[in-house]
Every structure is written in C-alpha cells, then in structure tokens.
Design an enzyme around this catalytic site. Structure first.
Site, short mmCIF file in Angstrom:
data_model
loop_
_atom_site.label_atom_id
_atom_site.label_comp_id
_atom_site.label_asym_id
_atom_site.label_seq_id
_atom_site.Cartn_x
_atom_site.Cartn_y
_atom_site.Cartn_z
N VAL A 1 3.21 39.99 19.69
CA VAL A 1 3.18 41.43 19.97
C VAL A 1 2.53 42.18 18.81
O VAL A 1 2.55 41.71 17.66
CB VAL A 1 4.59 42.00 20.26
CG1 VAL A 1 5.15 41.43 21.56
CG2 VAL A 1 5.54 41.73 19.10
N LEU B 1 15.12 34.57 20.14
CA LEU B 1 15.53 35.95 19.88
C LEU B 1 14.40 36.86 20.36
O LEU B 1 13.28 36.41 20.59
CB LEU B 1 15.78 36.16 18.39
CG LEU B 1 16.94 35.36 17.79
CD1 LEU B 1 16.97 35.50 16.28
CD2 LEU B 1 18.27 35.82 18.39
N SER B 2 14.69 38.15 20.49
CA SER B 2 13.64 39.05 21.00
C SER B 2 12.42 38.99 20.09
O SER B 2 11.30 39.17 20.53
CB SER B 2 14.15 40.48 21.12
OG SER B 2 14.52 41.00 19.87
N GLU B 3 12.64 38.71 18.78
CA GLU B 3 11.50 38.65 17.87
C GLU B 3 11.74 37.63 16.76
O GLU B 3 12.84 37.52 16.23
CB GLU B 3 11.30 40.01 17.21
CG GLU B 3 9.88 40.48 17.21
CD GLU B 3 9.39 40.86 18.59
OE1 GLU B 3 8.31 40.35 18.96
OE2 GLU B 3 10.06 41.64 19.28
N THR B 4 10.69 36.87 16.44
CA THR B 4 10.65 36.06 15.23
C THR B 4 9.48 36.54 14.39
O THR B 4 8.35 36.67 14.89
CB THR B 4 10.49 34.56 15.56
OG1 THR B 4 11.64 34.13 16.32
CG2 THR B 4 10.41 33.73 14.30
#
Length: 288
Positions: free
Chosen positions: A76, A44-47
């Site tokens: 990030v 996913l774009s973020e975990t």
C-alpha cells in the site's frame, strides 16, 4: 536467515488495543517476493519494513530510512499506524538518538518526532469532494442499510469514500453497526473505491464528550475487512472535519472493537500532524 521483528499496538497506550503492526528491521536488501510472504505470514493489517538507505547507516544513529508497508494481500502507498509503529521501534527499542526521523516512502518523505508520551506523524492531508449517491448507492446500502447519510465525499488521491452518518445518531450506533465488508467487493461497481470510511460528528455532552468525530474504516479491497485504527483514513477525515467544524486541532476516536485515539493538528503547509501512543507487545526474530 534471521530478521528482527517487533509487534507494536499503535494509537493506544495499552497492549491488545489500538492497531497492531509488525515491524521488520532490514540490515540487508530483502528479495522482493519475501516482503509479501512475510506480511501474509504475520496476517496483521500491516507489516512495515524499515531499510537502510546507505551501507553505512545505523538504526541507532541515522535519521533517514526507507519504509514500505504490506497488507496480507498487497503493498500500500500509505499507512499511518505502521509508520507510528516503525518510529516506535527505532525510538524505543533501537534507542535512536534523533529528535526527528524521516521515512522515504511511496507517499514521499514522512517525518515522525517524539513529543512527550506521543509520537507525531507528519502526513499528507487529502481533500475530499462531493460524491454522487447514485454511483455508489449499492455500496452505501451494503455498508449502512437504511441509515440516514448526511454527507458523501470521495478522496481521489486515496480512493477512499467518506460516508458521514446523520448527526442524530449516537456513537453507540456506529459502534454496534454490523458490517459485512466482504459484500462491498460485489457492491462497488465503479472500480474507484478502495477504502470506505464511516464517520459521525462527536458529542459535546455525555460520557464520550471531548471527541470531535468518530469513525470506522473498511478495506476489503486490500484484504482488510475492518482496520482497527487508521492513520491514512484520518489524513482524509482531518481535512473534512476541519472544514465542517472550523477547527485545526481535533481529537478523534476510531470505534473499532479494539479502538484507538488520534490527536490531530492541521499545519499551514497543507499537511497534518497525527499523534498517537504505542504499546510494544512482541519482540523476536523471523527465521527462514
């Protein structure tokens, strides 16, 4: 080893829209390399990884937690939608009893609080500065072709380039724009851009009236061709559009295929409150 994991769609009240984030609750320290392996696996774009700051902390009773964010490619420094998702897991699944949660992150302390059906994030507000077209001409061309660009700004704190399209364009033009973000990697020659925001002034009439501005966001430098709804981009967009529209309260819509809505309120302390709703779509355990 088992780690509880939840998938949350952020900045929406409906499953399968908004921006999905995976949230892991860490009872104990995790080997450093496992953060990235899990994020790559989730794809996913973020975990997000929530960790306890003290041995006696409790996901139900404590109000301060550590928080880190990983894309499938790298860590990030700030992610709004995954912070919203992390707060949602603590508030709605862990039944955390605090009115305000504080996350210790690479971007300093971030707070999340419940307000009726929304979760409000207290985020840094990032200023933008005029950007010389010649430096990024190839990147602009790769993104929007021959479309008319009305303004060009750069946020040095976030390394995001903000491209404002002409007010003459409708929201549908931004939605239907075919973008090959993979081409950005070779077109970006300066080395200073790590995210590209396309934005458009909202309409005061028509079927989409009520939104102050629209956006789309692309970050192939972080392994994300297009991000569905981006809190960190709105920490940049908020300062720009507040200045342009002379407003401190705004409603924004990110025009990705999934789409998402963000309520924005600029504070007097140089920060911004960004509020969104959530939908929890998956609960389970990572086993390894």
């Amino acid at each position: 080893m088992q780690i509880p994991i939840v998938t949350v769609d952020a900045f929406t009240d409906r499953p399968f829209s908004g921006n999905p984030a995976a949230v892991c609750l860490l009872e104990n320290d995790l080997d450093e390399d496992l953060h990235q392996k899990i994020a790559t696996e989730m794809n996913l774009s973020e975990t997000a990884f929530i960790r306890k700051l003290q041995p006696g902390d409790d996901f139900t009773k404590s109000s301060h937690f550590g928080l880190r964010w990983f894309t499938p490619a790298n860590e990030v420094p700030l992610c709004g939608h995954a912070t919203l998702a992390a707060a949602a897991v603590l508030f709605h699944i862990q039944k955390n009893t605090n009115a305000v949660l504080t996350f210790v992150t690479l971007s300093g302390e971030l707070k999340a609080r419940r307000v009726e059906h929304h979760i409000v994030l207290d985020l840094p507000l990032y200023l933008t500065y005029p950007q010389v077209l010649q430096e990024v001409e190839d990147l602009i061309k790769a993104a929007v072709g021959d479309m008319i660009v009305q303004d060009l700004r750069y946020s040095p704190d976030t390394k995001k380039l903000l491209v404002r399209l002409s007010d003459a364009y409708e929201r549908s033009v931004l939605e239907e724009l075919q973008v090959n973000a993979q081409r950005f990697l070779s077109a970006e020659k300066t080395g200073k851009v790590k995210g590209l925001i396309l934005t458009l002034k909202g309409n005061s009439s028509g079927k989409h009236r009520g939104y102050d501005f629209y956006s789309r966001y692309f970050a192939p430098w972080h392994g994300i061709l297009e991000d569905p709804v981006t809190g960190s981009a709105h920490a940049v967009l908020s300062s720009y559009w507040s200045e342009q529209l002379r407003k401190k309260e705004m409603l924004a819509f990110q025009c990705s295929r999934r789409g998402g809505e963000l309520k924005i309120s600029l504070r007097n302390d140089g920060r911004v409150d960004i509020a969104g709703q959530i939908a929890i779509v998956l609960k389970g355990n990572l086993t390894f």
